[in-house]
Design a protein around this motif. Structure first.
Motif, PDB file in Angstrom:
ATOM      1  N   UNK A  72       0.825  -1.143  -0.031  1.00 26.52           N
ATOM      2  CA  UNK A  72      -0.026   0.090   0.052  1.00 26.52           C
ATOM      3  C   UNK A  72       0.833   1.290   0.160  1.00 26.52           C
ATOM      4  N   UNK A  73       0.299   2.196  -0.512  1.00 26.81           N
ATOM      5  CA  UNK A  73       1.252   3.447  -0.953  1.00 26.81           C
ATOM      6  C   UNK A  73       0.149   4.770  -0.783  1.00 26.81           C
ATOM      7  N   UNK A  74       0.801   5.814  -0.556  1.00 32.04           N
ATOM      8  CA  UNK A  74       0.055   7.014  -0.771  1.00 32.04           C
ATOM      9  C   UNK A  74       0.747   8.017  -1.866  1.00 32.04           C
ATOM     10  N   UNK A  75       0.175   8.399  -2.665  1.00 34.27           N
ATOM     11  CA  UNK A  75       0.806   9.165  -3.788  1.00 34.27           C
ATOM     12  C   UNK A  75       1.034  10.701  -3.127  1.00 34.27           C
ATOM     13  N   UNK A  76       1.884  11.422  -3.861  1.00 39.60           N
ATOM     14  CA  UNK A  76       2.126  12.680  -3.508  1.00 39.60           C
ATOM     15  C   UNK A  76       0.819  13.595  -3.355  1.00 39.60           C
ATOM     16  N   UNK A  77       0.606  14.414  -2.130  1.00 43.46           N
ATOM     17  CA  UNK A  77      -0.640  15.129  -1.955  1.00 43.46           C
ATOM     18  C   UNK A  77      -0.387  16.375  -1.041  1.00 43.46           C
ATOM     19  N   UNK A  78      -1.020  17.107  -1.189  1.00 49.27           N
ATOM     20  CA  UNK A  78      -1.095  18.351  -0.120  1.00 49.27           C
ATOM     21  C   UNK A  78      -2.205  18.073   0.569  1.00 49.27           C
ATOM     22  N   UNK A  79      -2.212  18.372   1.981  1.00 44.46           N
ATOM     23  CA  UNK A  79      -3.276  18.415   2.967  1.00 44.46           C
ATOM     24  C   UNK A  79      -3.984  19.783   3.026  1.00 44.46           C
ATOM     25  N   UNK A  80      -5.049  19.869   2.213  1.00 41.85           N
ATOM     26  CA  UNK A  80      -5.489  21.369   1.803  1.00 41.85           C
ATOM     27  C   UNK A  80      -7.056  21.225   1.950  1.00 41.85           C
ATOM     28  N   UNK A  81      -7.714  20.214   2.594  1.00 36.50           N
ATOM     29  CA  UNK A  81      -9.085  20.104   2.704  1.00 36.50           C
ATOM     30  C   UNK A  81      -9.898  20.890   4.136  1.00 36.50           C
ATOM     31  N   UNK A  82      -8.995  21.304   4.539  1.00 30.72           N
ATOM     32  CA  UNK A  82      -9.137  21.542   6.090  1.00 30.72           C
ATOM     33  C   UNK A  82      -9.802  23.127   6.161  1.00 30.72           C
ATOM     34  N   UNK A  83      -9.790  23.984   5.024  1.00 34.62           N
ATOM     35  CA  UNK A  83     -10.150  25.301   5.320  1.00 34.62           C
ATOM     36  C   UNK A  83      -9.272  26.157   6.269  1.00 34.62           C
ATOM     37  N   UNK A  84      -8.197  25.676   6.578  1.00 36.24           N
ATOM     38  CA  UNK A  84      -7.477  26.408   7.617  1.00 36.24           C
ATOM     39  C   UNK A  84      -6.287  25.686   7.469  1.00 36.24           C
ATOM     40  N   UNK A  85      -5.150  26.755   7.316  1.00 35.54           N
ATOM     41  CA  UNK A  85      -3.728  26.138   7.385  1.00 35.54           C
ATOM     42  C   UNK A  85      -2.897  26.854   8.285  1.00 35.54           C
ATOM     43  N   UNK A  86      -3.558  27.279   9.204  1.00 31.36           N
ATOM     44  CA  UNK A  86      -2.896  28.127  10.496  1.00 31.36           C
ATOM     45  C   UNK A  86      -2.234  26.982  11.625  1.00 31.36           C
ATOM     46  N   UNK A  87      -3.230  25.949  11.399  1.00 31.67           N
ATOM     47  CA  UNK A  87      -3.014  24.865  12.632  1.00 31.67           C
ATOM     48  C   UNK A  87      -1.910  23.786  11.919  1.00 31.67           C
TER      49      UNK A  87
END
Ligand code: MD6
Ligand code: FE
Length: 222
Positions: free
Chosen positions: A134-149
């Motif tokens: 199993x693997x996880x391709x390159x991605x950004x975590x940007x579904x949070x509506x907040x990148x302050x945290x």
């Protein structure tokens, strides 16, 4: 007389790994930080998956993910053919996600604090289960509506090679070995870096068997 050659030496080799490795301005690896709480975390995952079993979801592109996922806390991350989102209800059970266990909240908060992010109180927890391959391709975590945290991520069981990229998908990646009990915290200027997991190598781990578990904590804006 006792045969000393067969007797285990009765001292422990020191763990020569540092407590903390600064990967970038806003990214810290805390080797072994979660080891003390590892069994409590395994029990917590077991309880969560009785209410909300692991599922392999589909990406908007149509492919099935190789990683099986579930969630706990007020918000869970889901992927459907429509896209990615955070939901209050588990679409597979039509129930709210299981509560976030106190041990998770405490550990995430302590790790964030140690990495320099005070007052991290996550409201979303994603649990990823990897079998060999199993693997996880390159991605950004940007579904949070907040990148302050920041994001806090725990690894248990089989080791993984984490790909740590840049702000563009095409940027070069560094490879970081994540082992049982390691914690990764990143935020600030590094919050939107591309990252991924190389295919998990076959193996068996005393804690998890033929599995790597990854537990990530985030704050989702409401
Ligand atoms: C994993 N982790 O470690 C996948 N994302 O299995 C992630 O995608 C991740 O570890 C954001 C922050 C930390 C992570
Ligand atoms: Fe991620």
């Amino acid at each position: 007389m006792k045969d000393n050659r067969s007797v285990q030496m009765d001292f422990l080799l020191p763990d020569i790994r540092p407590n903390s490795v600064q990967l970038d301005a806003g990214a810290v690896l805390l080797p072994g930080f979660a080891l003390h709480d590892a069994e409590a975390c395994m029990l917590a995952v077991h309880r969560i998956t009785q209410q909300a079993p692991f599922r392999k979801m589909y990406t908007p592109g149509g492919g099935q993910m190789s990683v099986a996922m579930t969630c706990c806390g007020p918000f869970g991350w889901v992927s459907t053919s429509q896209g990615y989102s955070y939901t209050r209800v588990n679409p597979f059970t039509d129930q709210p996600w299981p509560n976030m266990p106190t041990i998770f909240q405490t550990l995430a908060h302590k790790a964030a604090q140690k990495a320099g992010f005070a007052q991290f109180h996550p409201n979303a927890c994603l649990i990823n289960s990897y079998s060999p391959g199993a693997r996880m391709g390159l991605h950004q975590d940007r579904d949070e509506g907040c990148t302050e945290q920041p994001v806090v991520s725990l690894s248990f069981g089989l080791e993984a090679v984490f790909l740590w990229g840049g702000l563009k998908r095409s940027d070069p990646t560094r490879q970081i070995l994540l082992r049982d009990g390691d914690v990764l915290v990143w935020g600030g200027p590094d919050r939107l870096r591309f990252h991924g997991i190389k295919p998990i190598r076959a193996g068996t781990h005393a804690r998890t068997g033929e599995t790597r578990l990854n537990i990530t904590f985030r704050f989702v804006a409401t």
